[in-house]
Every structure is written in C-alpha cells, then in structure tokens.
Design an enzyme around this catalytic site. Structure first.
Site, PDB file in Angstrom:
ATOM      1  N   GLY A 306     -30.764   3.997 -19.458  1.00  0.00           N
ATOM      2  CA  GLY A 306     -32.179   4.209 -19.212  1.00  0.00           C
ATOM      3  C   GLY A 306     -32.756   3.205 -18.225  1.00  0.00           C
ATOM      4  CB  SER A 307     -36.218   1.951 -17.848  1.00  0.00           C
ATOM      5  OG  SER A 307     -36.810   3.229 -17.712  1.00  0.00           O
ATOM      6  CB  VAL A 308     -31.609  -1.471 -18.965  1.00  0.00           C
ATOM      7  CG1 VAL A 308     -30.834  -2.743 -18.631  1.00  0.00           C
ATOM      8  CG2 VAL A 308     -32.286  -1.616 -20.314  1.00  0.00           C
TER       9      VAL A 308
END
Length: 583
Positions: A306-308
């Site tokens: 995801g946004s990591v």
C-alpha cells in the site's frame, strides 16, 4: 510317483524358507545393523539400550542465545534424576526428600509406574535445585539418584518462526548428509535458523547418564554409573543471535493483546540492521509445526504494502528533481482522476500529500517518472531495499552463506511492459497493482533512510562460539550493494516521514506525544476486493533526532472492522523506551 513329487516340492519350499530366514539373519546381523528397516533403526544402539538405562542430560546440539547470552528456546534446570529400579530397593528416601523439601510419598508415587529414568517433577514441572541441594544429593552416592543440570527445549519458544524447528526425519539425514553417520536420536534443523545453521549445530555426541541393568531392570552392582559427554570439548556450540529477549517477549505479548491474527512486527537496530525482535502470527502449530500458515515467517513473506511504497516514489521524485515548488495537486480526485467520494483532501502540495497520503499526487509523480525513464521506480525500490532480499548473505569459510530462511524477494512489476502503461504506473505508485515487499524489507528501508542512505544486510546472528567461549564464526556488518540514495535525499525523506506524524491531518498523527519522537509512513492495501480484506501497515523509526530503532507493524488480510496498527506501534515504542531507561 506323485507322492515323491510332493515330498520334493515340500523339501524345496522348506529350503527356500530356510534360505530366506538365513538371508534375513545375515542382513540383520551384518548389513543392516545401523539402518534397519525404512525407519533406519540402529540395531546396535537398540541392543545396548536393552541392557542399560540411559538418561540424556543434553542432546549435544548447539543452542541459541539472545544478544546478552540468555537462552532462547531452551532452559537449563538443576534437577533431580531418578532411575526406576529404585522402587525395588531400600534407599535413604527420607534423607533425599528432606534435602529437596518434598514428602517421601511424592518420591514413592513418582517411581511407581516409571519404566525409564526421569526428572522428578512437582505440578508437572521439573523441580529446580540449588547448588547446595545438588551437592548434598550427589555426596550421598546413591545408585540411581543424581542431581544434574538438564537442558529442556521449550514448546512455546520466543521468535519461533525465526529460530525454527527440529526433526529426526531420516530422509533429511540422507539428503543433507549422505556421507556422515549419526546416532538414531540425532535431530536436524528443518526451518528457520535451525536449518540455516544446521552444520554448526549438529551434535558431536550427547551428554548422558548410563546405568547397566540386569534382565529384570535392576542395577548390576559393582558397575558405577557412567557419565558420557562429547569427546570434543569445543562442542556444543552457542549461536549468539541479535535478538533482545526482553524486547522479544514484550513484542509477542503486545501483538497478541492487539489481536493480530495474521501479521506481526519486526524491530531493527538502525546502526547495524540487526533484528532485535520479530513476531510472526499465526503461531506455530505445536502438534504439526510444518502445517498451516504458522509454519511461515510472515515477516519474511512478501505482500502488498500500500501507501508505504509512496516512500520509494518520493525518493525517486526528489532525486530526479521533478518536484515543483509550490505546485498543488487536486487531492479530491482518485488515482485514476475520478472524484473521490470517500477522501476529499483538497489541494495539497508535495509535502502535505505525503503526510496525508494523497493517492492522486503520487500517481501523477509516478507517471512523470515513467515518462522520464520507465525503470526509475524499480531502481529506487532497489536502492531502498524493497526488491531483492535483505538478509545477511556473504562468504563464510570460502562458501556462500545465508542467515535467513526462505526470505521472499520483493517486486515492483510482474512484467516489464507494465512500466510503460500509465494507468498501471499510477496504481503501482500507491503500492498496489503488482508491488510486493516483506515487512523485513520495509523495516530495512526505514533503517536505510534513518542512516542517511547507507544500505546494510539484515543480521539475525552476530557470532557462533565454541563451548570454551572462543569464536568459531563472526558475522560482520555488510553492505547491500555500492549504490545508494544521496545524503540530501535521505534528509528530505526523513523530514517527510516526520510530518506524517507531526501534521494535524497526517495519517500517523496518533503517534504524537510518545516518549520517543516517531517518523514513519502508514499504508493500507486492498488484498481481496470481494471479501473486503486489507493489509494495514505502519513503518517508521525513532527517536527522530538520534535514530536507534526501525519498526514495522502489519496486520495482514484484515477486515474493515479490525482497525489499524498505530495503537500497537505506540505501545511498542513505549515498551522500548521503558527498557532503554533501565539501561
């Protein structure tokens, strides 16, 4: 004539039976003495066992210890050993009971149904003797009564998936060590560090008490107990891991308290990229350790971040100079440019977009990077340790040696052609599409950023020691390649990660006001749209001004109602701070 033929046939059958029996006897006596039947039974050992009563104090296999040399996975207990023939003898039972502080009846009852030597227990646990008690018991010199320090393997050992398990499987013996002979009781590593370090750990002989008995199981008086130990005083070895046992125990407690059914956490020391704690859930199935997801180290298995992953996009955008000062992005739109009905963030600049995790901003930046060079996202994913593996992998004794067991390599693209598709590029930028990374890789990315860009291999073991304390093997810090992001880029990334927590609307704002200032990045990744399953991440490091720890927590395949992981992250930071204040 017919009768004569029958007699001849009967004689032939009898002869064949005799030849078969003789062949079997020859095989048993001369050929298969050390590997009889499919179970590879050592008949010589079995024959000796019939004439002796043996109690194994230690199996001779090397043991694991934490960084302060506290035992991991085993426990050494000074305890009382009793041989079953005592039930047929008159012996000073009252004196022994008085020394160890138990009733005579408890000793008598323990011996009633015993068929083999055993460690005396109370409430299901071996009693622990003081040195004075051990000395007093051994001074009595009672046949069949001994006070010794015995090693016990723990069922619920800390960091189970990292340390691994053991097996007596003869097939592993044949496959891995075809030219070596082992006792029928020799165990081998079949997962984790037990597997990777198996050649160091193999037993050079167990330590045991041997008492010769007659046909009824009674002692052959005149024959003293034999204390057998390995002929080589250098063994068994000690494998000194990088784990901090106290932190490991707290980490496991917190992961379970926060209800992480699948996922866990990994804690690295930033200076060295050594693993200080690692928790993987589900737990190992104690009845069948190789069954189910508990047999897998989830911290080494790749999954959707995801946004990591926006951290990688940010690094590439900063270093290639495509960030425009004061440019605003429409964060009311989705990554595909449609109206976002769930998250309307307004018009945000690059820094605010990172803090509040605006998908639209990073989709646009990734498309610009792909237009410049389709290979840039993959390049910076490598420079931040997302692709490839992170575990210590170097030359040892002129051979390549890997510390970590079955560590998944990360990936950005399933197919190279996807890097030129603008829509796929945008979804890749937010850590979806084909992006895969292990929690260990993401933790090492945070450690790399906190170190100023220097990439290091992750270690789980610092050294292997012989029994006399001398070093057999030492694992030095090793770099993960020569290339790295610039110092300036790492400083800018550090500032971005700090604002994720500091910003009033930042996705990590719940981590404000902790005893250590945290910098990091959240991530939510859709893993199963039909079932509504998500991966929930928080990855970061602390203290911000003097970085010491990189920590990643993740809940895998979670439902919407299971919530995030920032609460677990906060509690772990508090526990680490408490321990640091004690030092």
């Amino acid at each position: 004539m017919l009768k004569k033929k029958r007699l001849i046939s009967l004689a032939v059958v009898q002869m064949l039976i005799m030849v078969t029996l003789l062949s079997r006897l020859v095989y048993i006596q001369l050929v298969g003495t050390e590997s009889f039947s499919k179970h590879e039974i050592n008949l010589l050992e079995a024959a000796v066992k019939q004439r002796t009563q043996v109690f194994t104090i230690d199996d001779g296999r090397g043991k694991f210890y934490d960084r302060f040399e506290k035992p991991l996975g085993h426990q050494e207990i000074p305890t009382l050993i009793l041989f079953p023939f005592l039930s047929k003898m008159n012996w000073p039972i009252k004196t022994v009971a008085g020394i160890i502080g138990v009733s005579e009846e408890s000793l008598i009852n323990a011996l009633k149904n015993a068929k083999e030597p055993f460690a005396f227990q109370l409430d299901g646990k071996p009693i622990s003797l003081s040195q004075w008690q051990m000395d007093q018991i051994n001074k009595l010199k009672i046949p069949g009564v001994f006070a010794v320090k015995q090693n016990f393997y723990l069922n619920n050992m800390p960091a189970q998936q990292l340390i691994g398990g053991l097996t007596k499987d003869p097939q592993i013996k044949r496959k891995r060590y075809p030219d070596r002979e082992f006792s029928m009781n020799t165990v081998f590593g079949d997962r984790g560090l037990q597997y990777q370090f198996d050649e160091f750990l193999l037993s050079d002989g167990d330590t045991r008490l041997v008492f010769h008995v007659d046909g009824t199981g009674g002692p052959l008086f005149g024959l003293d107990v034999k204390f057998h130990s390995p002929a080589n005083p250098m063994y068994p070895v000690k494998v000194i891991t990088t784990i901090d046992l106290d932190l490991q125990k707290q980490a496991e407690k917190l992961v379970d308290q926060h209800g992480i059914d699948k996922g866990g956490l990994v804690l690295l020391d930033i200076e060295t990229s050594e693993i200080r704690a690692l928790v993987s859930r589900p737990n190992v199935n104690q009845k069948d350790p190789n069954k189910g997801e508990g047999a897998v180290n989830m911290m080494f298995r790749r999954s959707t971040p995801g946004s990591v992953f926006k951290t990688v996009v940010a690094a590439a955008a900063i270093e290639t100079g495509i960030i425009e000062r004061n440019k605003l992005y429409n964060c009311n739109l989705t990554v595909d440019g449609k109206e976002d009905k769930n998250r309307r963030l307004g018009m945000l600049d690059f820094e605010k977009s990172f803090a509040q995790s605006c998908n639209r901003t990073f989709g646009e930046l990734a498309k610009e990077l792909a237009h410049k060079d389709p290979g840039l996202l993959e390049k910076y994913a490598e420079l931040l340790n997302i692709t490839g593996t992170n575990g210590w992998n170097n030359t040892l004794y002129h051979q390549n040696f890997k510390q970590l067991y079955q560590e998944d390599p990360g990936q950005v693209w399933l197919k190279k052609a996807y890097s030129k598709d603008q829509k796929l590029v945008a979804h890749t930028a937010i850590g979806q599409q084909d992006v895969q990374a292990s929690p260990l890789a993401i933790a090492n990315m945070m450690a790399t950023i906190a170190r100023g860009g220097q990439r290091k291999m992750v270690k789980a073991v610092s050294r292997v020691e012989f029994a006399n304390g001398t070093t057999e093997a030492k694992f030095y810090d090793s770099l993960l390649g020569d290339e790295q992001i610039s110092k300036l880029t790492s400083i800018k990334l550090q500032e971005l990660l700090k604002k994720v927590v500091e910003d009033e609307e930042g996705t990590g704002r719940a981590l404000q006001n902790l005893p250590y200032q945290v910098a990091g990045k959240s991530g939510t990744a859709q893993t199963n749209k039909e079932k509504g399953l998500l991966n929930r991440w928080f990855a970061g490091y602390f203290p911000y001004n003097k970085p010491k720890y990189a920590l990643v927590v993740v809940r895998l395949d979670a439902t919407e109602d299971q919530g995030g992981v920032t609460g677990l992250y906060a509690d772990m930071v508090k526990e680490i701070y408490k321990q640091d204040m004690k030092e």
